[in-house]
Write a protein that holds these residues in place. Sequence first.
Motif, PDB file in Angstrom:
ATOM      1  N   LEU A  82      -1.214   4.221   7.615  1.00  0.00           N
ATOM      2  CA  LEU A  82      -1.803   2.973   7.899  1.00  0.00           C
ATOM      3  C   LEU A  82      -2.915   3.195   8.932  1.00  0.00           C
ATOM      4  CD1 LEU A  82       1.443   1.056   7.429  1.00  0.00           C
ATOM      5  CD2 LEU A  82      -0.232   1.375   5.979  1.00  0.00           C
ATOM      6  N   GLN A 117       0.841  -1.218  -0.131  1.00  0.00           N
ATOM      7  CA  GLN A 117      -0.107  -0.131   0.175  1.00  0.00           C
ATOM      8  C   GLN A 117       0.931   0.932   0.013  1.00  0.00           C
ATOM      9  OE1 GLN A 117      -2.648  -0.652   3.231  1.00  0.00           O
ATOM     10  NE2 GLN A 117      -3.817   1.351   3.032  1.00  0.00           N
ATOM     11  N   LEU A 118       1.785   1.294   0.950  1.00  0.00           N
ATOM     12  CA  LEU A 118       2.817   2.409   0.804  1.00  0.00           C
ATOM     13  C   LEU A 118       3.642   2.584  -0.435  1.00  0.00           C
ATOM     14  CD1 LEU A 118       4.193   2.242   4.606  1.00  0.00           C
ATOM     15  CD2 LEU A 118       2.766   4.088   3.523  1.00  0.00           C
ATOM     16  N   ASP A 119       3.828   1.319  -0.866  1.00  0.00           N
ATOM     17  CA  ASP A 119       4.653   1.410  -2.335  1.00  0.00           C
ATOM     18  C   ASP A 119       3.764   1.876  -3.464  1.00  0.00           C
ATOM     19  OD1 ASP A 119       6.951   0.805  -1.272  1.00  0.00           O
ATOM     20  OD2 ASP A 119       6.758  -1.607  -1.521  1.00  0.00           O
ATOM     21  N   GLY A 120       2.563   2.066  -3.198  1.00  0.00           N
ATOM     22  CA  GLY A 120       1.447   2.811  -4.220  1.00  0.00           C
ATOM     23  C   GLY A 120       0.595   1.952  -5.023  1.00  0.00           C
ATOM     24  N   PRO A 168       2.967   8.590 -13.404  1.00  0.00           N
ATOM     25  CA  PRO A 168       1.619   8.735 -12.518  1.00  0.00           C
ATOM     26  C   PRO A 168       1.031   7.459 -11.776  1.00  0.00           C
ATOM     27  CG  PRO A 168       1.620   8.263 -14.891  1.00  0.00           C
ATOM     28  CD  PRO A 168       2.987   8.124 -14.618  1.00  0.00           C
ATOM     29  N   ALA A 190       2.520   7.269   8.377  1.00  0.00           N
ATOM     30  CA  ALA A 190       2.781   6.431   7.116  1.00  0.00           C
ATOM     31  C   ALA A 190       1.355   6.416   6.457  1.00  0.00           C
ATOM     32  CB  ALA A 190       2.792   5.175   7.342  1.00  0.00           C
ATOM     33  N   ARG A 208      12.785   4.378  -4.571  1.00  0.00           N
ATOM     34  CA  ARG A 208      11.711   5.649  -4.933  1.00  0.00           C
ATOM     35  C   ARG A 208      12.344   6.738  -4.332  1.00  0.00           C
ATOM     36  NH1 ARG A 208       6.992   3.826  -1.504  1.00  0.00           N
ATOM     37  NH2 ARG A 208       6.443   6.314  -1.412  1.00  0.00           N
ATOM     38  N   VAL A 233       5.965   8.381   1.318  1.00  0.00           N
ATOM     39  CA  VAL A 233       6.629   8.131   2.486  1.00  0.00           C
ATOM     40  C   VAL A 233       6.937   6.468   2.152  1.00  0.00           C
ATOM     41  CG1 VAL A 233       5.732   9.458   4.148  1.00  0.00           C
ATOM     42  CG2 VAL A 233       4.818   7.304   3.886  1.00  0.00           C
ATOM     43  N   PRO A 266       7.900  -0.883  -5.843  1.00  0.00           N
ATOM     44  CA  PRO A 266       7.393   0.425  -5.811  1.00  0.00           C
ATOM     45  C   PRO A 266       7.479   0.950  -7.452  1.00  0.00           C
ATOM     46  CG  PRO A 266       8.777   0.184  -4.316  1.00  0.00           C
ATOM     47  CD  PRO A 266       9.041  -1.129  -5.052  1.00  0.00           C
ATOM     48  N   PRO A 285      -2.378   6.495   1.954  1.00  0.00           N
ATOM     49  CA  PRO A 285      -0.815   6.161   2.008  1.00  0.00           C
ATOM     50  C   PRO A 285      -0.176   6.389   0.930  1.00  0.00           C
ATOM     51  CG  PRO A 285      -2.287   4.376   3.009  1.00  0.00           C
ATOM     52  CD  PRO A 285      -3.001   5.355   2.626  1.00  0.00           C
ATOM     53  N   LYS A 286      -0.655   5.868  -0.281  1.00  0.00           N
ATOM     54  CA  LYS A 286       0.149   5.600  -1.542  1.00  0.00           C
ATOM     55  C   LYS A 286       0.529   6.861  -1.936  1.00  0.00           C
ATOM     56  CE  LYS A 286      -3.750   4.811  -4.653  1.00  0.00           C
ATOM     57  NZ  LYS A 286      -4.100   3.968  -5.721  1.00  0.00           N
ATOM     58  N   TYR A 287      -0.204   8.222  -1.667  1.00  0.00           N
ATOM     59  CA  TYR A 287       0.301   9.339  -2.221  1.00  0.00           C
ATOM     60  C   TYR A 287       1.145  10.265  -1.064  1.00  0.00           C
ATOM     61  CZ  TYR A 287      -3.930   8.203  -4.998  1.00  0.00           C
ATOM     62  OH  TYR A 287      -4.592   7.395  -6.066  1.00  0.00           O
ATOM     63  N   VAL A 308       4.394  -0.674  -9.576  1.00  0.00           N
ATOM     64  CA  VAL A 308       3.026  -0.227  -9.558  1.00  0.00           C
ATOM     65  C   VAL A 308       3.027   1.258 -10.244  1.00  0.00           C
ATOM     66  CG1 VAL A 308       2.933  -1.507  -7.432  1.00  0.00           C
ATOM     67  CG2 VAL A 308       3.409   0.936  -7.206  1.00  0.00           C
ATOM     68  N   ARG A 309       4.243   1.783 -10.381  1.00  0.00           N
ATOM     69  CA  ARG A 309       4.046   3.265 -11.062  1.00  0.00           C
ATOM     70  C   ARG A 309       3.874   3.076 -12.642  1.00  0.00           C
ATOM     71  NH1 ARG A 309       5.318   3.910  -6.112  1.00  0.00           N
ATOM     72  NH2 ARG A 309       4.950   5.621  -4.984  1.00  0.00           N
ATOM     73  N   ALA A 350      10.830   7.673 -10.412  1.00  0.00           N
ATOM     74  CA  ALA A 350       9.911   6.992  -9.535  1.00  0.00           C
ATOM     75  C   ALA A 350       8.696   7.805  -9.182  1.00  0.00           C
ATOM     76  CB  ALA A 350      10.842   6.417  -8.324  1.00  0.00           C
TER      77      ALA A 350
END
Lengths: 352, 389, 364
Positions: free
Chosen positions: C57, A249-252, B24, C55, C155, C82, C104, C77-79, C107-108, B20
């Motif tokens: 969470l 989740q934190l990794d996006g 988007p 974070a 990242r 951190v 990381p 959290p994802k925005y 997922v981007r 990174a």
Amino acid sequence: MSIAPRPAVHRRWLEPARIGAMSPLGGIVAYGLLGLWAAFVLFPLYWVVVTSLKLPVDVNTGPYFLPWVDFVPNLHAWRGLLVDDAGPTFRAYLNSIIIAFSSTVLCVLIGSMAAYALARIEYRPRLVSILIFVLALVGACVAVGVAGIDWRVATAVALALFVLLARALGRRFPGAVHNGDILFWIISQRILPPVVTIIPIYMMFQSVRLLDTHLALILAYTVVNLPIVVWLMYDFFTKIPIDLEESAQLDGASRFLIFFDIVLPLARPGLAATTLLVLILAWNEYVLALFLSTSRAQTMPILVAAMNAGEKGILWWTMSVVIIIMILPVILMALILQRFIARGVLLGAVKG
Amino acid sequence: MAVPQPAARPSRVEVTASLASAAPLARGEWLDRHARWLFIAPAVVMILIFSIFPLVASLLIAFSRVRLRAGTYSMTFVGFGNFEKQLVGSEQVHFLGQLTAFSPPAWVVVIAVAALLLWWLVGYARTQLTVIGLLGRLVTAAMLMALTLMLAATLLSGGQIGTLGVTLFYVFVGCAVQFLIGLGLALLCSQITRGRAFFRVVFFLPLMITPIGIGYIFRMMADTGKGPFATLWQWAGLGGFSWSADPWAARLIIVVADSWQWIPFIFVVLLAALESVPRDLVEAGEVDGASSWQIFREITWPEIAPVAATVMLIRVIEAFKLVDLPNIMTAGGPGTATESLTLHAFFAWRSLDLGQAAAVSYLLLFVTVVLCVSFFNLVVLRRRAAMAR
Amino acid sequence: MPSGRATSLTINRLNKYFGGNHVVKDLSLTVAPGEFLVLLGPSGCGKTTGLRMIAGLEAADSGEILLGDSDVTHVLPKYRDVAMVFQSYALYPHKTVAENIGFPLKVRGIDRATMERAVREAAAQVHMVDYLDRYPRQLSGGQRQRVALARAIIRRPAVFLMDEPLSNLDAKLRGYMRAELKHMQHALGVTTVYVTHDQVEAMTLAHRVAIMDHGVLQQIGTPREVYESPANLFVAGFMGAPPMNFVRGRIEQGRFVGPGVALPVAGEAGPRDAVLGFRPEDARVVAAGAGLFDATVFAAELTGDVTLVTLTLGEDTVAIKMPKEYEADFDSRVAVDFAPARGFLFDAASGARLPAHLVRAGAA
């Protein structure tokens, strides 16, 4: 304090010879009983295999047990079913494969998603909304059944009423149900005997002209097996460390990515076992198929059951062949996956 | 506050950094925002359409007379007519059985059961009384009493039992036999050291086989003329005996076939439970000099009881739905002697009497739900609570 | 969102309840850009909950969290930009080291070639280039730790969050990884919030330490400040191994009076129950009568570099570090001596440090 040692009488039979072993008598009894049960399990299967190799005359003139010794094995029954009479058999076989596999995939997918959601996301639907929904549903059913209103109109009106009332009353009554209640509700669907719901389902499919189609059976099987998938998979998902998901989740990662890329691969053993279980249930299902299929979507169990009706009595040799070709694929998969089922899955879920 | 200034960053990582964070995250944004509902909606919608709606509709049908015409149907509301017919009307013999005056043993059983239930209720009322708890127990007790009265008026007084009694026979006798044998086999198998994997695989086989196939297999097995044991039957003077012609023999062979399929299920789960009993507990018992029976009674059984209770709940739920075996093996016969409630409903449906079919299935649902929920609340939950302590 | 550039982190009056449990109470602190802040406290003190709120969470019940100038209190959290290293490392067991580190970026939607290059760079930073094709289960604890770090740095987030990242390692490896972490944070210059219950980690790693207890921030300052000038009894007792010695007594008429102790006190301190504290390494054991107060030897233990002498003083015990050559008999009478400036006085009721200090006898 001292405890007197046990008397030495019968020690040779009742006491183990060495630490960690069984007593000789216990061993004989245990292996004897287990062997007896194994014979009870295996003999009927052996008999089916043997019978499939017999000519009608071998069956009718009394029990013969050993091929090549008692009688000459013959592939007559196999040829009869798979070559001469191949059409109906293969169609039913194909139907069974399409229906069982499609419904299993659908069921495991939908069920795992729901199980995951219940394991990780908090839901608090309002009690009053649920009550309104049920009332709207009953109203719609009465309107369609008794007053003869078109079902589309009734559904639309009921849905509109539900949304309006739920919005209006939802804030007044704060009572809500929790994830555990939803889980229990889904699992408890399994208590429903299929015969209770099948008549309206039959009418429903009839009105949308889906009777005797693959889709009808796929949907019906998916629903009856959904509780099992949710029940088993919920247990698996709660055991996955939540750190992994939080980290993703934190990794996006989005919820869907987390589910398909992290959670499902980690639940693979459970997924395999659940899939197998659902597949067996769908493959062997009888009652729903009896109601919902007549000819085009007829599955193997229906085909087998219909062999009862012949005028010449049951053709045991043919029947044996059908039973064998029906159980072979399942047994094959079960042997591959039995370790998963035997150990983790069922126990974990059953412990509750 | 003086904070040491970070040193100049190595340049090689800088590439990564800008890339990174610049990319988007918008893909599937809508999906992610609504994931909360998208995950659970398919399952809930499926259940609502194919389970909850039919449940309501079925209740409606149970209170109606339904006439099917080409592609359509008409419904007339008849109140409790369908249920009356089953419970006190022309279908009573079929559903409840042949009710006759109580014989002396019937009286004894009825009084004994009534006394037991009363003692249980009073005992509960004295200790931890809550309104919901009492109501639930009253429903449970009423159901058990009603079933006892039905059995006393039929079975114990010489009358034939109806489809309800037959179903109860399959559920209670079948499940009891299966539990005892399954537990016994699991205990034996947990004791032996070699060959456990073999037995596990062999015992698992029957679960894979379609119940229809099992029905036929056991018809073959039980055939006194051409079956594998024909010689044995003839030697015993039963060569002409037909299982399907004798009510109790027919019921028995159905229970045997059902057990053949389901004992493995109980065996496999209980064996796994036995294997997960902490070894140190058993070893502590052994060191303290407990006998095998004491170890089972005091250590093993409490550990596996929650699993055993749940597994039996599952088994009972499925046993109430039994239909394929009687349909294949005896077609419900002789007469209606082996007809389960599901089969009863199916036959009613086949004769296009939809109202009766729905009424019978609702009666089945009622009995199933009361008994299963009672079992869950009074046995399963209590066992689990005992373990959790 | 600022990124790759050192960002400040500000927390304002943050509160969190779990049911009726108030686990974080009015937490406020500011972390400067590039600063290494350690949240220190015993388990259950709210430090991890605080970190998880940063974070995203856990949702904060009240208060705000600012990253640089932007309010992220209600941001998913994802925005937040951190990265977090979990105590369990949270490596995906079914992915290789390279896939873990690259997650990381994956997922981007970063393209493959760039991702591979970035993964190699990040892996090089933590000396894991040779292990890219392995699975986590094939790695040692320290190696898993490095992979988790690489996944966090790839990242270049605005803030690093670390939740007891070293606690699953054995003592020797922990010491080594500590030094490496410190060096890497210095080299990358990323704002870091690090949670631990180990005061040695806190002392060695932090630019500043924030000590929490029962959800309340007790003191924040550089390790030296916190050690040399504890704000209250809790901080004084939590820092140092063995911890600070406490002698219970009373301040009356300009003197601290305890069991066999009577020492002059200067400063603003009215009569009250008080606690005298001093560090084991600041004191010496001397012949009876020659020190500030007398005590009885309970035990003397040679730990290697020092001899730890435990003395009884009424109902209290005090520990004193002596040179390793020191020896003492059980139950012998000795005296404790230390520079009066190295003694701290605390209010016994509130635990707060008193604005008073000991003075040499006769100087009062």
